[in-house]
Design a protein around this motif. Sequence first.
Motif, PDB file in Angstrom:
ATOM      1  N   VAL A   1     -41.194  -0.483  52.300  1.00  0.00           N
ATOM      2  CA  VAL A   1     -41.122  -0.007  51.327  1.00  0.00           C
ATOM      3  C   VAL A   1     -42.556  -0.187  50.265  1.00  0.00           C
ATOM      4  N   PRO A   2     -43.736  -0.341  51.566  1.00  0.00           N
ATOM      5  CA  PRO A   2     -44.916   0.328  50.663  1.00  0.00           C
ATOM      6  C   PRO A   2     -44.497   1.738  50.172  1.00  0.00           C
ATOM      7  N   ASP A   3     -44.021   2.810  51.100  1.00  0.00           N
ATOM      8  CA  ASP A   3     -43.806   3.731  50.860  1.00  0.00           C
ATOM      9  C   ASP A   3     -43.024   3.781  49.633  1.00  0.00           C
ATOM     10  N   ALA A   4     -41.727   2.781  49.250  1.00  0.00           N
ATOM     11  CA  ALA A   4     -40.866   3.108  48.555  1.00  0.00           C
ATOM     12  C   ALA A   4     -41.828   3.253  46.952  1.00  0.00           C
ATOM     13  N   MET A   5     -42.438   1.907  47.207  1.00  0.00           N
ATOM     14  CA  MET A   5     -42.744   1.302  46.242  1.00  0.00           C
ATOM     15  C   MET A   5     -44.393   2.362  45.367  1.00  0.00           C
ATOM     16  N   ASP A   6     -44.675   2.564  46.162  1.00  0.00           N
ATOM     17  CA  ASP A   6     -46.853   3.831  45.474  1.00  0.00           C
ATOM     18  C   ASP A   6     -46.047   5.184  44.759  1.00  0.00           C
ATOM     19  N   LEU A   7     -46.176   4.790  43.638  1.00  0.00           N
ATOM     20  CA  LEU A   7     -45.381   6.510  42.321  1.00  0.00           C
ATOM     21  C   LEU A   7     -46.600   7.094  42.653  1.00  0.00           C
ATOM     22  N   HIS A   8     -48.086   6.614  43.290  1.00  0.00           N
ATOM     23  CA  HIS A   8     -48.684   7.632  43.298  1.00  0.00           C
ATOM     24  C   HIS A   8     -48.650   9.503  43.431  1.00  0.00           C
ATOM     25  N   ASP A   9     -47.360   9.784  44.175  1.00  0.00           N
ATOM     26  CA  ASP A   9     -46.723  10.909  44.542  1.00  0.00           C
ATOM     27  C   ASP A   9     -45.907  11.386  43.728  1.00  0.00           C
ATOM     28  N   GLU A  10     -45.895  10.803  42.336  1.00  0.00           N
ATOM     29  CA  GLU A  10     -44.910  10.783  41.147  1.00  0.00           C
ATOM     30  C   GLU A  10     -45.738  11.833  40.696  1.00  0.00           C
ATOM     31  N   PRO A  11     -45.715  12.933  40.086  1.00  0.00           N
ATOM     32  CA  PRO A  11     -45.831  13.931  39.352  1.00  0.00           C
ATOM     33  C   PRO A  11     -46.306  13.118  37.937  1.00  0.00           C
ATOM     34  N   ASP A  12     -47.293  13.299  36.853  1.00  0.00           N
ATOM     35  CA  ASP A  12     -46.985  12.742  35.361  1.00  0.00           C
ATOM     36  C   ASP A  12     -45.681  12.930  34.375  1.00  0.00           C
ATOM     37  N   SER A  13     -45.084  13.985  34.978  1.00  0.00           N
ATOM     38  CA  SER A  13     -44.573  14.623  33.683  1.00  0.00           C
ATOM     39  C   SER A  13     -43.271  14.007  34.184  1.00  0.00           C
ATOM     40  N   ILE A  14     -42.745  13.607  35.419  1.00  0.00           N
ATOM     41  CA  ILE A  14     -41.736  12.476  35.605  1.00  0.00           C
ATOM     42  C   ILE A  14     -42.013  10.853  35.240  1.00  0.00           C
ATOM     43  N   VAL A  15     -43.339  10.417  35.583  1.00  0.00           N
ATOM     44  CA  VAL A  15     -43.614   9.505  34.694  1.00  0.00           C
ATOM     45  C   VAL A  15     -43.586   9.095  33.415  1.00  0.00           C
ATOM     46  N   ASP A  16     -44.157  10.064  32.884  1.00  0.00           N
ATOM     47  CA  ASP A  16     -43.454  10.132  31.354  1.00  0.00           C
ATOM     48  C   ASP A  16     -42.403  10.633  30.619  1.00  0.00           C
ATOM     49  N   LEU A  17     -41.593  10.981  31.348  1.00  0.00           N
ATOM     50  CA  LEU A  17     -40.128  11.122  31.089  1.00  0.00           C
ATOM     51  C   LEU A  17     -39.827   9.528  31.152  1.00  0.00           C
ATOM     52  N   TYR A  18     -40.370   8.775  31.647  1.00  0.00           N
ATOM     53  CA  TYR A  18     -39.410   7.572  31.644  1.00  0.00           C
ATOM     54  C   TYR A  18     -39.890   6.569  30.751  1.00  0.00           C
ATOM     55  N   GLY A  19     -41.081   6.843  29.943  1.00  0.00           N
ATOM     56  CA  GLY A  19     -41.804   6.627  29.048  1.00  0.00           C
ATOM     57  C   GLY A  19     -43.314   5.665  28.840  1.00  0.00           C
ATOM     58  N   PRO A  20     -44.096   5.371  28.329  1.00  0.00           N
ATOM     59  CA  PRO A  20     -45.485   4.598  28.751  1.00  0.00           C
ATOM     60  C   PRO A  20     -45.320   3.272  29.529  1.00  0.00           C
ATOM     61  N   ASP A  21     -44.076   2.692  29.524  1.00  0.00           N
ATOM     62  CA  ASP A  21     -44.343   1.245  29.834  1.00  0.00           C
ATOM     63  C   ASP A  21     -44.029   1.563  31.288  1.00  0.00           C
ATOM     64  N   ALA A  22     -43.809   2.526  31.446  1.00  0.00           N
ATOM     65  CA  ALA A  22     -43.150   3.145  33.663  1.00  0.00           C
ATOM     66  C   ALA A  22     -44.650   3.216  34.076  1.00  0.00           C
TER      67      ALA A  22
END
Length: 488
Positions: A293-314
């Motif tokens: 679970v900690p691995d699945a929930m940790d978003l630190h390895d997500e590139p900013d471009s991907i997080v930004d794709l989902y919008g500021p609330d992501a």
Amino acid sequence: MRELDDVKFNSTRRHFLSKTSLGIGALGLASLLDSRLLSGETGGAGPADSAGPLLRAPHFVPRAKRVIYLFQSGGPSQLELFDHKPLLRQMNGQELPASIRMGQRLTGMTAFQRSFPVAGSQFEFARHGKSGMWVSELLPHTARIVDELCVIKSLHTEAINHDPAVTFFQTGSQQAGRPSIGAWLSYGIGSDNSNLPAFIVLLSRAREGDQPLYSWLWGSGFLPSQHQGVQFRGGKDPVLYLSDPKGISRTTRRRMLDTLRSLEEHEHARVMDPEINARVSQYEMAFRMQAAVPDAMDLHDEPDSIVDLYGPDARKPGTFAANCLLARRLAERNVRFIQIYHQGWDQHGNLPKDIQIMTKSVDQASAALVLDLKQRGLLDDTLVLWGGEFGRTNYSQGKLTKDDYGRDHHPRCFTMWMAGAGVKKGFSYGETDEFGYNVARDPVHVHDLQATLLHLLGVDHEKLLFKHQGRRYRLTDVHGHVVKDLLA
């Protein structure tokens, strides 16, 4: 005391069945008790080993391996989003002809209205994509992906109030207590990831004061309890009580579980209660989840471009956008059924303002999820669904003004969309009448949608059964057919 204990523990029905020969009388009695105790059936006629999937092989080649269900709780207004009805704007404020309503059932909120003023949408519609699909200005991001969507405009249901309508969608019955879709899939076909539950639930809301959600919506009903949905939460502890207390090591926890398993196996051999095995299965899953679970929930390895794709609330845990990004990560890890419930769509009044809040909260993230899955090659075997429990009326609930109106519940026709594995792209199915009040062509019932969903996962909805209290149950009850026109 010893004699009293013997009476207490050794005179139960389960003890009688486990200790006596299985004659005709015992088998007849077993059919009235828990069918899991004596059933040796497999292949869909009854429960098999509760620790593994019922179906050793799919009924036919599956198109989808997993499902992400974006459930919009409260009933989004199809007339503001997807079902373009120019006539309603032309007739705005005029009385809805009685011949259109045909005396149909109304909720208690509008049953005593003397007038039913037609309410045209205040928002503009335009055609988008190569498919030329009509989409509201409220959904600009969704409009850009319409050529990936299979839109159903002719859904209808029997329930007219929220709790029974949501329960009907999730369990196939308006009454609580039946297994949910995710539980049926966990029971029937299991999971491809042994370290995460087959069925995970995420909750979000954009507005306060909306209809509540209950855990029976992701419950296992009469199926073994390890098949119920596991709720993940935003924040530090995504699963309650998953972490070990201070001073407890993984080695200690492993020894404790091994000892507990030994005790439970002894108890199961004595009373033959299948829920004992279900509990052991859940304990073991929780142990494996502590690392997964900690691995699945940790978003630190997500590139900013991907997080930004989902919008500021992501970047805000617990929001719809953050849950959509998390759903993609869970899909990558082969979680079978991921359910996001998003609350806030119940607009009986103040609709023009409130629906803008709702669409802003979901539009970008919903489209981003489809695009993100596609760019990773996951959309080919992931089915995404988006929609609520019913639609909204074409007339205003209460007073209609220039700037304000509301819409009551409307089970007669509403819209949902699907995308991904096995469904047609850029395709609109079904049609409502020019008033947007009744289905005019190609009706799709809730049970039809459920049967089609199971079909895409390789399951014949008439063969995924569980015998309970003498009756064989299924998700679609005794109804439903696969809508083959939706299939690619």
